[in-house]
Design a protein around this motif. Structure first.
Motif, PDB file in Angstrom:
ATOM      1  N   VAL C 276       0.828  -1.205   0.000  1.00 33.11           N
ATOM      2  CA  VAL C 276       0.000   0.000   0.000  1.00 33.11           C
ATOM      3  C   VAL C 276       0.863   1.256   0.000  1.00 33.11           C
ATOM      4  O   VAL C 276       0.648   2.174  -0.793  1.00 33.11           O
ATOM      5  CB  VAL C 276      -0.944  -0.004   1.225  1.00 33.11           C
ATOM      6  CG1 VAL C 276      -1.608   1.351   1.391  1.00 33.11           C
ATOM      7  CG2 VAL C 276      -1.993  -1.091   1.061  1.00 33.11           C
ATOM      8  N   LEU C 277       1.876   1.281   0.889  1.00 35.68           N
ATOM      9  CA  LEU C 277       2.636   2.519   1.008  1.00 35.68           C
ATOM     10  C   LEU C 277       3.633   2.708  -0.136  1.00 35.68           C
ATOM     11  O   LEU C 277       4.135   3.799  -0.337  1.00 35.68           O
ATOM     12  CB  LEU C 277       3.349   2.580   2.355  1.00 35.68           C
ATOM     13  CG  LEU C 277       2.414   2.919   3.515  1.00 35.68           C
ATOM     14  CD1 LEU C 277       3.195   3.161   4.784  1.00 35.68           C
ATOM     15  CD2 LEU C 277       1.558   4.127   3.207  1.00 35.68           C
ATOM     16  N   ALA C 280       0.837   3.741  -3.013  1.00 38.96           N
ATOM     17  CA  ALA C 280       0.047   4.953  -2.799  1.00 38.96           C
ATOM     18  C   ALA C 280       0.663   6.201  -3.439  1.00 38.96           C
ATOM     19  O   ALA C 280      -0.030   6.935  -4.150  1.00 38.96           O
ATOM     20  CB  ALA C 280      -0.196   5.164  -1.305  1.00 38.96           C
ATOM     21  N   MET C 283      -0.014   6.360  -6.994  1.00 32.96           N
ATOM     22  CA  MET C 283      -1.385   6.686  -7.369  1.00 32.96           C
ATOM     23  C   MET C 283      -1.694   8.158  -7.131  1.00 32.96           C
ATOM     24  O   MET C 283      -2.476   8.760  -7.850  1.00 32.96           O
ATOM     25  CB  MET C 283      -2.340   5.797  -6.581  1.00 32.96           C
ATOM     26  CG  MET C 283      -2.186   4.348  -6.988  1.00 32.96           C
ATOM     27  SD  MET C 283      -3.400   3.268  -6.257  1.00 32.96           S
ATOM     28  CE  MET C 283      -2.885   3.183  -4.583  1.00 32.96           C
ATOM     29  N   PHE C 284      -1.068   8.713  -6.103  1.00 29.74           N
ATOM     30  CA  PHE C 284      -1.318  10.122  -5.798  1.00 29.74           C
ATOM     31  C   PHE C 284      -0.527  11.051  -6.711  1.00 29.74           C
ATOM     32  O   PHE C 284      -0.619  12.262  -6.600  1.00 29.74           O
ATOM     33  CB  PHE C 284      -0.941  10.441  -4.349  1.00 29.74           C
ATOM     34  CG  PHE C 284      -1.779   9.713  -3.339  1.00 29.74           C
ATOM     35  CD1 PHE C 284      -3.085   9.373  -3.639  1.00 29.74           C
ATOM     36  CD2 PHE C 284      -1.270   9.390  -2.096  1.00 29.74           C
ATOM     37  CE1 PHE C 284      -3.868   8.700  -2.713  1.00 29.74           C
ATOM     38  CE2 PHE C 284      -2.046   8.711  -1.167  1.00 29.74           C
ATOM     39  CZ  PHE C 284      -3.343   8.371  -1.487  1.00 29.74           C
ATOM     40  N   GLU C 291       0.829  14.641  -2.119  1.00 30.49           N
ATOM     41  CA  GLU C 291       1.221  13.284  -1.757  1.00 30.49           C
ATOM     42  C   GLU C 291       1.447  13.104  -0.256  1.00 30.49           C
ATOM     43  O   GLU C 291       0.884  12.205   0.373  1.00 30.49           O
ATOM     44  CB  GLU C 291       2.480  12.933  -2.532  1.00 30.49           C
ATOM     45  CG  GLU C 291       2.932  11.521  -2.304  1.00 30.49           C
ATOM     46  CD  GLU C 291       4.332  11.321  -2.848  1.00 30.49           C
ATOM     47  OE1 GLU C 291       4.615  11.800  -3.964  1.00 30.49           O
ATOM     48  OE2 GLU C 291       5.139  10.690  -2.156  1.00 30.49           O
ATOM     49  N   ILE C 295      -0.791  10.720   2.240  1.00 32.78           N
ATOM     50  CA  ILE C 295      -0.210   9.567   2.930  1.00 32.78           C
ATOM     51  C   ILE C 295      -0.382   9.712   4.441  1.00 32.78           C
ATOM     52  O   ILE C 295      -0.712   8.749   5.139  1.00 32.78           O
ATOM     53  CB  ILE C 295       1.267   9.414   2.545  1.00 32.78           C
ATOM     54  CG1 ILE C 295       1.324   8.915   1.105  1.00 32.78           C
ATOM     55  CG2 ILE C 295       1.984   8.461   3.481  1.00 32.78           C
ATOM     56  CD1 ILE C 295       2.691   8.573   0.632  1.00 32.78           C
ATOM     57  N   LEU C 298      -3.864   8.895   5.265  1.00 35.28           N
ATOM     58  CA  LEU C 298      -4.039   7.439   5.195  1.00 35.28           C
ATOM     59  C   LEU C 298      -3.566   6.772   6.486  1.00 35.28           C
ATOM     60  O   LEU C 298      -4.233   5.912   7.064  1.00 35.28           O
ATOM     61  CB  LEU C 298      -3.257   6.891   3.990  1.00 35.28           C
ATOM     62  CG  LEU C 298      -3.230   5.379   3.821  1.00 35.28           C
ATOM     63  CD1 LEU C 298      -4.568   4.894   3.295  1.00 35.28           C
ATOM     64  CD2 LEU C 298      -2.129   4.949   2.871  1.00 35.28           C
TER      65      LEU C 298
END
Lengths: 289, 392, 328, 236
Positions: C276-277, C280, C283-284, C291, C295, C298
């Motif tokens: 995920v990290l 992410a 994707m951002f 960003e 994060i 998140l």
């Protein structure tokens, strides 16, 4: 040169002391170490910037307002983000503090990231000469604010029931609730005070470092070094540690090598913890492991 | 070892996909568009340099508003890597393989640019470096990589020359960060001094994030210097100048690029600490001066909402002007091979932004070398060629 | 209350999750056929961070020590590998082993203050200082490290075969990561792992029932160092540029985030957290400038809504992934 | 019930995914000592913690002196007059005995402090000689005394005692019994959770048995009350 280094180091050390003091207050009252403190310092400075430069308010009014706003922010962070996970592992609390700080930094960058922000010039310019030693008015102001803060904290923690309440909440939150202390409110208030002190630090540091989202990134570890050197959890220790670190950095830089200034703090942390973990003024028993 | 066989097969497939097509490569070009990737730090501690990337994008927008290049609009793709090397490599791969850009124009933060170099070199995608100053990005020559701005070596040499141009300057001290960026300026400056028989009298360092320069200033002051070479980023530069003024370090100073002169003065909030401080300057004129009016008119109105003009805004578009010039020269039949060939033929090209003129050759992909110095001369902010001598 | 008894179903589910574990890398073998070069690079980077998370979690989650030297282990592994390949032209497998070994030694070194009774925030601060000190050393030991510009690592070779593309690297990485994750899982399931848990839950009690706590602590730190050092070695081979700034405090925050977002003391969580990290930010990327903020949000959201991390999603989805967590 | 001090009505409480109290009803009258019995996990401590505010009930009412205090946080419950001596005692281990006691009265006016302290030292002479000792260094029985004394400093309307004899040596169990008897004689209203049934029946006026989340049995403690019958009602 020695006299100058001692005086300038003292002035610089006052800033470290203020950071260490704020973290100590939060730690002593809530057992949580705020790893995001540096970013609260930055947030405080940006608050003043917004109020003075964008809203056109008076500086002193803005500074007071920033302290109040940061108090509210610290209060809200505890109430909204820390309290729900308080029963969880300490690591989650550390992560939360870091994440909140990271969010503040990211937010500041979104709003002002690519601009250069001069902080309002409110401290008198110019130079004060004391024999061979040169001082700027901001040195004196910083030292004065830190001394006043320490005096207020010393009064509150030694001469009012707050000190005993803090110890009670620190040693046994449930025990504190059993004797009728509103532990939640106490935690929130102390986070608020810690954040308000961060704002104070931001207002003092910003005219020196000027304003950018990472302005306080290095203050955190210096604050830790000051706390460790003085004795973790001790208020006078935080001040003593900060001052010694400030002076030590300059002496090392001037007489050994400027390359070592940056690692003075790290070396202090490592050496103190290995040789005398309770620091100069700390009592080991105060720290719950 | 079935797995290894699969690995080999996969590798072969990927190699086919990645290998630069042999003949004429038109990737990223359609009938109506040319895709150009603009990598830069838009987040993170070095985000202020991201202004250069926004400046490039703004210039391409202006080009599109004028009708584009031979009927094609430029599709600019900004890509953020926060000055992080692993992310920089990711961005390079994304622009090359995912967005399939025709060329890359950008690169800010030398460490990241150095990490990106092998990836881009292997891909064959043309890359015109806009802002990152380390000369090793284009040295030794990579066929498809060009430097559209002066390198730090040019700047360091210029710093040395400027210090020596002050009559009688013999005792010269240096202060800089310990990072490669600062060494990129101070090493060539030191060489320049040594060539003139002057060894630096003292060298001190200041780490990033320091809020005090007392020790450094006092050491420099004790050395009784005629000149100080300074390679510090903007926040630390302001602190150094503040303390230099406070403790009376009177020797004139010459600073590197990487900080904005006018903004530094704004940060300090006072003129006095800036007196006697000069800074290497990469443009034709002050960014608010008449020499830069044309560039301002092209770029500033096209900046995205919320982006302010800073000195860094123009630290990128110079290379973009050269790119558009070359694209125009090539005509409708655009290929990467032609682009590289035409870039190598570019001679004495005036971007209207970058000081001096751009010239490339197959052996030399560093196009710009001329630099000036900016500072207060007789109480007025001026662009200088040497001590006491104004640039044309 | 959960997980107190090592019941039969527990054991059966462990065995089943063991089988599931091997299915994942098998399924991943075909991945390069369906993804492009850029995604492949991100996948490789994810594999690197899987090791970072798994190794960090051994100390944070399983041993329960607040040690923040992970970015240092990562950097030491990367520098050891990079230095051998750059200066001595060592083949990649040798350099990889050196990276793992250097990481392991650094881990054992960091365990020493823990043995001296330095705990909790003291240990956290000390290890933070250690990490920053290492960064200073990378910058100033420039004869070896080439200073702050960092080193351009040569192409990794495997028994004479040059790993050119990211797909080549992918298969090597997948093998190394699978091996180390399996080894870590076995270690944690063994007597040693139970000793770690005992030390975490009650150190004095653990010592009183005859567990040599000091030895196990050094072992946990050293193993953590080996795994993260290997991650550093893979990083050096992947990015092929090793420089001090890649191992700073921001990097440490990322590592910490992987463990916490994934779930403390959960192997599956670390893998998920790394995925995920690492993904992410990619994707951002279409939202330039946001960003960091996204994060951070998140991380906050996971901490608030899923105190046991993303691993609790897995546990909910399938009993096979139910594991013991940090604090029941 | 004219003399009811604490009225618990249809109390439901529990933790996420685990309902513990399913509708508990009982009354504690002024001046009496009621003991709450039940097997492990039957919800005795949960009931005390619900009254003290540490557990938020999902339904029901808790009336103290006719005022509903259900769902109030612990410090409000304390202010209303509910003071608990918890199972783990929850003392402040690094503070002295006297500091612990003073904190127990932190909501009383400062002027009352000397009188309160004197009263407690009179009732607990052992503590008077150790007022400066750190609590951490005391034995379990002594700590239990500090805990009860600290609770009394808050001048409770009702004192909740959670396992007062838990983990203590027999000598101290006798001591605790004597203390409770003294408190009862002084008119203190008490709700006690106690595992030691013999002790429980010795100190209480009435008993309640919690089972499956409900009050399964209740009655007066008389000479005739058979321990055996109660044990059966608890466990069978």
């Amino acid at each position: 040169m020695l006299a100058q280094l001692l005086v300038s180091g003292f002035a610089q050390g006052c800033l470290y002391a203020l950071v260490a003091l704020a973290m100590t207050v939060v730690y002593r009252a809530t057992t949580v170490v705020n790893f995001g403190h540096g970013d609260l310092v930055m947030a405080g400075a940006f608050c003043v910037y917004v109020l003075v430069v964008l809203a056109g308010a008076d500086f002193f009014l803005s500074a007071a307002l920033a302290v109040v706003l940061l108090f509210a922010l610290g209060w809200a962070i505890q109430a909204g983000l820390i309290r729900p996970i308080l029963a969880g592992p300490h690591l989650s609390l550390a992560m939360m503090a870091i994440a909140v700080g990271y969010a503040l930094r990211g937010g500041a960058r979104v709003l002002w990231g690519r601009e250069v922000l001069p902080f309002p010039k409110v401290f008198p310019q110019g130079i004060i000469k004391l024999g061979p030693v040169i001082l700027s008015p901001s040195d004196l102001i910083v030292a004065g604010v830190v001394a006043a803060t320490l005096a207020v904290l010393a009064f509150v923690f030694l001469a009012t029931p707050v000190g005993k309440t803090a110890q009670a909440v620190f040693q046994s939150p449930r025990g504190a609730a059993l004797v009728g202390i509103d532990v939640g409110a106490f935690h929130r208030t102390m986070w608020g005070i810690g954040a308000a002190m961060a704002a104070l630090g931001g207002i003092l540091i910003a005219p020196i470092t000027l304003l950018y989202p990472d302005m306080a990134a290095s203050t955190l570890i210096r604050g830790f070094a000051a706390m460790t050197l003085g004795g973790f959890g001790s208020l006078p220790g935080a001040v003593l540690g900060g001052l010694l670190l400030g002076v030590g950095e300059l002496l090392v830089g001037a007489y050994v090598s400027t390359k070592l200034i940056d690692i003075t703090a790290y070396l202090i942390i490592i050496l103190v913890l290995l040789l005398r973990p309770s620091g100069l003024l700390g009592r080991p028993a105060v720290v719950r492991v | 070892m079935a797995r290894f066989a699969i690995a080999l097969a996969g590798a072969a497939l990927a190699a086919l996909a990645v290998a630069p097509a042999v003949a004429q490569d038109r990737t990223g070009v359609t009938d109506t568009t040319i895709k150009i990737g603009i990598p830069g730090p838009l987040t993170g501690p070095n985000a202020s340099f991201g202004a250069a990337a926004y400046g490039i994008a703004a210039y391409y927008k202006w080009v599109n508003d004028q009708g584009g290049v031979h009927g094609r609009k430029i599709e600019a793709i900004l890509a953020d890597y926060a000055c992080n090397e692993a992310k920089g490599v990711a961005v390079a791969k994304k622009l090359i393989h995912e967005d399939k850009v025709f060329l890359i124009n950008g690169g800010i933060c030398s460490g990241v640019a150095l990490a990106m170099r092998p990836v881009i070199e292997e891909s064959g995608v043309p890359w015109v470096v806009s802002t990152a100053v380390n000369q090793k990005i284009t040295e030794p020559v990579a066929k498809n990589i060009f430097h559209g701005s002066q390198t730090s070596r040019d700047a360091g040499v210029n710093m040395g020359k400027f210090a020596l141009s002050k009559p009688g300057a013999r005792k010269i001290g240096l202060i800089g960060h310990t990072n490669e960026w600062a060494k990129g300026y101070l090493d060539p400056m030191r060489d320049q001094l040594k060539a003139a028989g002057v060894a630096p009298a003292i060298e001190v360092t200041m780490e990033r994030g320091q809020t005090d320069a007392t020790a450094q200033v006092l050491k420099l002051k004790e050395a009784n210097l005629d000149f100080v070479g300074v390679a510090l980023y903007e926040p630390e530069l302001a602190i150094f100048l503040r303390d230099a003024h406070k403790y009376g370090l009177a020797a004139p100073k010459v600073g590197s690029m990487g900080a904005d002169y006018v903004n530094t003065e704004k940060r300090l909030g006072a003129r006095e600490p800036m007196e006697g401080f000069f800074q290497v300057f990469q443009y034709k004129d002050l960014t608010d001066g008449p020499g830069m009016k044309k560039a301002r008119d092209m770029i500033v109105p096209n900046l995205p909402a919320g982006q302010q003009m800073t000195d860094f805004t123009f630290y990128g578009p110079g290379s973009a002007v050269a790119i558009v010039h070359v694209l125009n020269k090539i005509g409708r039949d655009l290929t990467r091979e032609k682009f590289v060939a035409e870039m190598e033929k570019l001679k004495d090209f005036d971007t209207g932004i970058v000081a001096g003129k751009l010239s490339f050759s197959p052996e030399d992909h560093q196009g710009a070398h001329q630099l000036y110095v900016v500072g207060y001369d007789g109480g007025k902010l001026s662009v200088l060629e040497a001590w006491g001598k104004k640039a044309q | 209350m959960t997980g107190t008894a090592g019941s039969g179903t527990d054991r059966a589910s462990f065995a089943a999750s063991g089988r599931v574990f091997w299915l994942l890398p098998l399924a991943l073998l075909g991945l390069p056929l369906v993804i492009g070069s850029y995604v492949q690079y991100i996948v490789n980077l994810t594999l690197v961070y899987v090791l970072v998370g798994v190794g960090f979690n051994v100390v944070l989650g399983n041993l329960g020590q607040l040690a923040f030297a992970n970015a240092a282990f990562f950097g030491i592994g990367a520098y050891a590998t990079g230095t051998l390949m750059y200066h001595l032209k060592a083949p990649f497998p040798l350099a990889l082993c050196a990276g793992a070994l250097a990481g392991g030694l650094a881990g054992a070194l960091v365990a020493l203050p823990a043995l001296r009774g330095i705990r909790a925030f003291y240990l956290a601060i000390m290890t933070l200082a250690f990490g920053e000190l290492m960064r200073w050393i990378y910058i100033n030991a420039d004869a070896v490290t080439l200073g702050s510009m960092g080193m351009q690592v040569p192409r990794p070779t495997l028994f004479g075969y040059v790993l050119v593309t990211d797909v080549d690297k992918y298969y090597v990485f997948l093998a190394v990561v699978t091996l180390l994750v399996a080894a870590t899982a076995n270690l944690l399931r063994s007597r040693v792992g139970r000793a770690f848990t005992a030390i975490r839950d009650n150190e004095l009690a653990a010592a009183s029932i005859g567990i040599p706590t000091a030895r196990y602590m050094v072992l946990a730190f050293a193993w953590s160092g080996v795994v993260v050092g290997t991650a550093g070695a893979l990083y050096a081979a992947l990015v092929r540029h090793v420089s001090p700034e890649a191992f700073n405090l921001l990097e440490l925050i990322l590592h910490f985030g992987i463990v916490m977002v994934g779930g403390l003391a959960s192997l599956a969580g670390s893998i998920l957290g790394a995925a995920v990290l690492t993904a992410a930010p990619e994707m951002f990327r279409d939202l330039p400038g946001y960003e960091e903020l996204l994060i951070a949000i998140l991380m906050v959201a996971v901490l608030l809504l899923m105190p046991k991390g993303l691993a609790s999603l897995l546990a909910r989805a399938s009993p096979l992934f139910r594991q013991r967590y940090f604090r029941d | 019930m004219p003399d009811a001090l604490l009225v618990v009505e249809k109390l439901e409480a529990g933790y996420p995914g685990q309902r513990i109290l399913l509708g508990v009803d009982f009354v504690v009258r002024r001046g009496e000592a009621v003991v709450l019995l039940g097997a492990n996990g039957s919800g005795k401590s949960t009931a005390l913690n619900a009254i003290s505010g540490f557990v938020r009930p999902t339904a029901g009412r808790i009336l103290l002196d006719g005022r509903d205090i259900v769902g109030q946080p612990p410090h409000r419950a304390f202010a209303a007059g509910v003071v608990q001596v918890s199972q783990a005692r929850d003392l402040f281990p690094d503070l002295s005995v006297e500091d612990n006691l003073r904190l127990g009265a932190s909501r009383r006016p400062d002027a009352d402090m000397p009188a309160l302290l004197a009263g407690v030292y009179r009732d607990f002479p052992v503590l008077a000689g150790r007022r400066a000792q750190r609590v951490r260094t005391m034995s379990g029985g002594e700590q239990q005394m500090v805990a009860i004394a600290r609770a009394l400093m808050g001048e409770p309307k009702i004192l909740l005692l959670d396992e007062p004899s838990g983990g203590l040596a027999p000598r101290f169990v006798r001591e605790i019994a004597a203390i409770v008897a003294r408190l009862k004689a002084a008119g203190t209203t008490m709700l006690i959770v106690e595992q030691n049934i013999k002790l429980a029946l010795e100190i209480a006026d009435r008993f309640l048995v919690l089972k499956s989340g409900l009050v399964a049995e209740r009655g007066d403690v008389t000479r005739a009350t058979s321990q055996e019958a109660i044990v059966r009602s608890i466990y069978l």
